[in-house]
Design a protein around this motif. Structure first.
Motif, PDB file in Angstrom:
ATOM      1  N   ALA A 157       0.761  -1.214   0.153  1.00  0.00           N
ATOM      2  CA  ALA A 157      -0.086  -0.078   0.161  1.00  0.00           C
ATOM      3  C   ALA A 157       0.922   1.272  -0.055  1.00  0.00           C
ATOM      4  O   ALA A 157       0.459   2.156  -0.772  1.00  0.00           O
ATOM      5  N   PHE A 158       2.110   1.103   0.868  1.00  0.00           N
ATOM      6  CA  PHE A 158       2.889   2.285   0.778  1.00  0.00           C
ATOM      7  C   PHE A 158       3.474   2.826  -0.576  1.00  0.00           C
ATOM      8  O   PHE A 158       3.334   3.841  -0.946  1.00  0.00           O
ATOM      9  N   THR A 159       3.864   1.707  -1.181  1.00  0.00           N
ATOM     10  CA  THR A 159       4.417   1.772  -2.454  1.00  0.00           C
ATOM     11  C   THR A 159       3.424   2.457  -3.689  1.00  0.00           C
ATOM     12  O   THR A 159       3.994   3.082  -4.201  1.00  0.00           O
ATOM     13  N   GLY A 160       2.176   1.795  -3.515  1.00  0.00           N
ATOM     14  CA  GLY A 160       1.100   2.285  -4.323  1.00  0.00           C
ATOM     15  C   GLY A 160       0.895   3.872  -4.302  1.00  0.00           C
ATOM     16  O   GLY A 160       0.655   4.744  -4.861  1.00  0.00           O
ATOM     17  N   ARG A 161       0.854   4.222  -2.842  1.00  0.00           N
ATOM     18  CA  ARG A 161       0.673   5.876  -2.529  1.00  0.00           C
ATOM     19  C   ARG A 161       1.882   6.733  -2.711  1.00  0.00           C
ATOM     20  O   ARG A 161       1.681   7.586  -3.072  1.00  0.00           O
ATOM     21  N   LEU A 162       3.204   6.184  -2.835  1.00  0.00           N
ATOM     22  CA  LEU A 162       4.554   7.025  -2.952  1.00  0.00           C
ATOM     23  C   LEU A 162       4.520   6.923  -4.439  1.00  0.00           C
ATOM     24  O   LEU A 162       5.212   8.266  -4.652  1.00  0.00           O
ATOM     25  N   LYS A 163       4.185   6.304  -5.223  1.00  0.00           N
ATOM     26  CA  LYS A 163       4.848   6.624  -6.539  1.00  0.00           C
ATOM     27  C   LYS A 163       4.200   8.058  -7.299  1.00  0.00           C
ATOM     28  O   LYS A 163       5.187   8.365  -7.673  1.00  0.00           O
ATOM     29  N   PRO A 164       2.977   8.418  -7.103  1.00  0.00           N
ATOM     30  CA  PRO A 164       2.635   9.684  -7.711  1.00  0.00           C
ATOM     31  C   PRO A 164       3.179  10.738  -6.959  1.00  0.00           C
ATOM     32  O   PRO A 164       3.597  11.724  -7.375  1.00  0.00           O
ATOM     33  N   ILE A 165       3.235  10.524  -5.489  1.00  0.00           N
ATOM     34  CA  ILE A 165       3.922  11.681  -4.671  1.00  0.00           C
ATOM     35  C   ILE A 165       5.220  11.711  -5.016  1.00  0.00           C
ATOM     36  O   ILE A 165       5.867  13.102  -5.103  1.00  0.00           O
ATOM     37  N   ALA A 166       6.371  10.833  -4.948  1.00  0.00           N
ATOM     38  CA  ALA A 166       7.556  11.011  -5.469  1.00  0.00           C
ATOM     39  C   ALA A 166       7.863  11.574  -6.777  1.00  0.00           C
ATOM     40  O   ALA A 166       8.706  12.389  -6.836  1.00  0.00           O
ATOM     41  N   ALA A 167       6.842  11.445  -7.598  1.00  0.00           N
ATOM     42  CA  ALA A 167       7.179  11.863  -8.706  1.00  0.00           C
ATOM     43  C   ALA A 167       6.855  13.360  -9.046  1.00  0.00           C
ATOM     44  O   ALA A 167       7.206  13.879  -9.996  1.00  0.00           O
ATOM     45  N   ALA A 168       5.902  13.761  -8.200  1.00  0.00           N
ATOM     46  CA  ALA A 168       5.454  15.081  -8.192  1.00  0.00           C
ATOM     47  C   ALA A 168       6.191  16.032  -7.147  1.00  0.00           C
ATOM     48  O   ALA A 168       5.691  17.155  -7.081  1.00  0.00           O
ATOM     49  N   THR A 169       6.864  15.479  -6.285  1.00  0.00           N
ATOM     50  CA  THR A 169       7.370  16.487  -5.380  1.00  0.00           C
ATOM     51  C   THR A 169       9.039  16.428  -5.336  1.00  0.00           C
ATOM     52  O   THR A 169       9.591  15.866  -6.028  1.00  0.00           O
ATOM     53  N   ALA A 170       9.429  17.180  -4.456  1.00  0.00           N
ATOM     54  CA  ALA A 170      10.968  17.070  -4.344  1.00  0.00           C
ATOM     55  C   ALA A 170      11.748  17.837  -5.668  1.00  0.00           C
ATOM     56  O   ALA A 170      11.058  18.809  -6.257  1.00  0.00           O
ATOM     57  N   THR A 171      12.694  17.243  -6.298  1.00  0.00           N
ATOM     58  CA  THR A 171      13.124  17.502  -7.386  1.00  0.00           C
ATOM     59  C   THR A 171      12.414  17.301  -8.691  1.00  0.00           C
ATOM     60  O   THR A 171      12.716  17.836  -9.864  1.00  0.00           O
ATOM     61  N   GLY A 172      11.453  16.214  -8.492  1.00  0.00           N
ATOM     62  CA  GLY A 172      10.936  15.802  -9.522  1.00  0.00           C
ATOM     63  C   GLY A 172      11.623  14.466 -10.359  1.00  0.00           C
ATOM     64  O   GLY A 172      10.983  14.179 -11.596  1.00  0.00           O
ATOM     65  N   GLU A 173      12.624  14.236  -9.828  1.00  0.00           N
ATOM     66  CA  GLU A 173      13.402  13.320 -10.666  1.00  0.00           C
ATOM     67  C   GLU A 173      13.277  11.793 -10.117  1.00  0.00           C
ATOM     68  O   GLU A 173      13.597  10.878 -10.615  1.00  0.00           O
ATOM     69  N   TRP A 174      12.527  11.565  -9.276  1.00  0.00           N
ATOM     70  CA  TRP A 174      12.377  10.373  -8.487  1.00  0.00           C
ATOM     71  C   TRP A 174      11.127   9.615  -9.323  1.00  0.00           C
ATOM     72  O   TRP A 174      10.013  10.190  -9.603  1.00  0.00           O
ATOM     73  N   ARG A 175      11.429   8.389  -9.927  1.00  0.00           N
ATOM     74  CA  ARG A 175      10.336   7.472 -10.408  1.00  0.00           C
ATOM     75  C   ARG A 175      10.630   6.117  -9.899  1.00  0.00           C
ATOM     76  O   ARG A 175      11.626   5.509  -9.689  1.00  0.00           O
ATOM     77  N   TYR A 176       9.453   5.358 -10.066  1.00  0.00           N
ATOM     78  CA  TYR A 176       9.193   4.040  -9.671  1.00  0.00           C
ATOM     79  C   TYR A 176       9.729   3.203 -10.743  1.00  0.00           C
ATOM     80  O   TYR A 176       9.425   3.328 -11.967  1.00  0.00           O
ATOM     81  N   THR A 177      10.717   1.989 -10.215  1.00  0.00           N
ATOM     82  CA  THR A 177      11.122   1.105 -11.329  1.00  0.00           C
ATOM     83  C   THR A 177      11.263  -0.503 -10.461  1.00  0.00           C
ATOM     84  O   THR A 177      11.324  -0.459  -9.453  1.00  0.00           O
ATOM     85  N   ARG A 178      11.146  -1.227 -11.519  1.00  0.00           N
ATOM     86  CA  ARG A 178      11.315  -2.785 -10.944  1.00  0.00           C
ATOM     87  C   ARG A 178      12.742  -3.331 -11.100  1.00  0.00           C
ATOM     88  O   ARG A 178      12.950  -4.433 -11.204  1.00  0.00           O
ATOM     89  N   LEU A 179      13.652  -2.432 -11.402  1.00  0.00           N
ATOM     90  CA  LEU A 179      15.185  -2.911 -11.524  1.00  0.00           C
ATOM     91  C   LEU A 179      15.653  -3.602 -10.126  1.00  0.00           C
ATOM     92  O   LEU A 179      15.234  -3.312  -9.162  1.00  0.00           O
ATOM     93  N   ARG A 180      16.535  -4.420 -10.219  1.00  0.00           N
ATOM     94  CA  ARG A 180      17.260  -5.225  -9.109  1.00  0.00           C
ATOM     95  C   ARG A 180      18.036  -4.047  -8.692  1.00  0.00           C
ATOM     96  O   ARG A 180      18.827  -3.598  -9.156  1.00  0.00           O
ATOM     97  N   ALA A 181      17.735  -4.046  -7.306  1.00  0.00           N
ATOM     98  CA  ALA A 181      18.389  -2.902  -6.268  1.00  0.00           C
ATOM     99  C   ALA A 181      19.531  -3.157  -5.933  1.00  0.00           C
ATOM    100  O   ALA A 181      20.469  -2.018  -6.238  1.00  0.00           O
TER     101      ALA A 181
END
Length: 206
Positions: A157-181
């Motif tokens: 649930a946290f991931t679903g809520r954070l996706k649009p928030i992270a893309a729209a705030t701060a520097t705007g450079e954060w986005r969600y990806t499924r790459l191996r960490a």
């Protein structure tokens, strides 16, 4: 700046809701993945409804709560205000964003808690790639310190809520990806000290 962030969050929430609903198919049996998609879309739609109510209340003259409650079909004006009238109070100071224990008042649902958490920490990361498990652990630690009486939302649930928030705030450079960490993490991350139970080696084992 606040209006710009709000607009971008609204656009991201709308896009996320549509994308999640596209994951559904009436031609196959229900699954946990579809339930997760529905839950994320619902959260985004709730956020859009709260944003809409806030804008209606900011009109001159503001739309009456009785009219809003009637349109939403809530049982009372008080119920409408409790669900859709919440706002997060964030104070910007010379040192950054002031949060809970510095005297800022909150009356917010879970999604807005996550918004305030992200605004408080987004500019502090050394890593350019953030494992979701690490960010969620930081969120849980933040909730425990700031709102010990409340239950943090789970990682999905946290991931679903954070996706649009992270893309729209701060520097705007954060986005969600499924790459191996694990292979993408470089320099040491000082914020790891806040969550000693989390370790990058857990990613390597995954």
């Amino acid at each position: 700046m606040k209006d710009e962030i709000t607009m971008r969050i609204t656009q991201q929430a709308l896009g996320t809701a549509i994308a999640e609903l596209h994951c559904l198919s009436p031609d196959r049996p229900a699954s946990l993945e579809e339930l997760t998609a529905l839950s994320t879309a619902r959260d985004c739609i709730d956020q859009l409804m709260r944003d809409c109510v806030v804008q209606l209340r900011e009109d001159h003259p503001p739309i009456a709560w009785s009219e809003i409650a009637n349109v939403l079909g809530t049982p009372s004006v008080a119920a409408a205000r409790q669900r859709y009238g919440s706002e997060v109070a964030v104070a910007n100071t010379g040192a950054g964003t002031a949060l809970g224990k510095t005297g800022v008042k909150y009356n917010a649902p879970a999604t807005e808690r996550i918004l305030v958490f992200w605004l408080s920490i987004a500019e502090q990361f050394s890593w350019g790639f953030l494992p979701v498990s690490f960010v969620h652990a930081l969120y849980v630690a933040w909730m425990t310190a700031e709102f010990p009486a409340e239950q943090p939302v789970g990682r999905t649930a946290f991931t679903g809520r954070l996706k649009p928030i992270a893309a729209a705030t701060a520097t705007g450079e954060w986005r969600y990806t499924r790459l191996r960490a694990a292979s993408l993490l470089g320099a040491p991350e000082p914020l790891c000290a806040r969550v000693p139970a989390w370790s990058v080696t857990d990613l390597e084992k995954a």
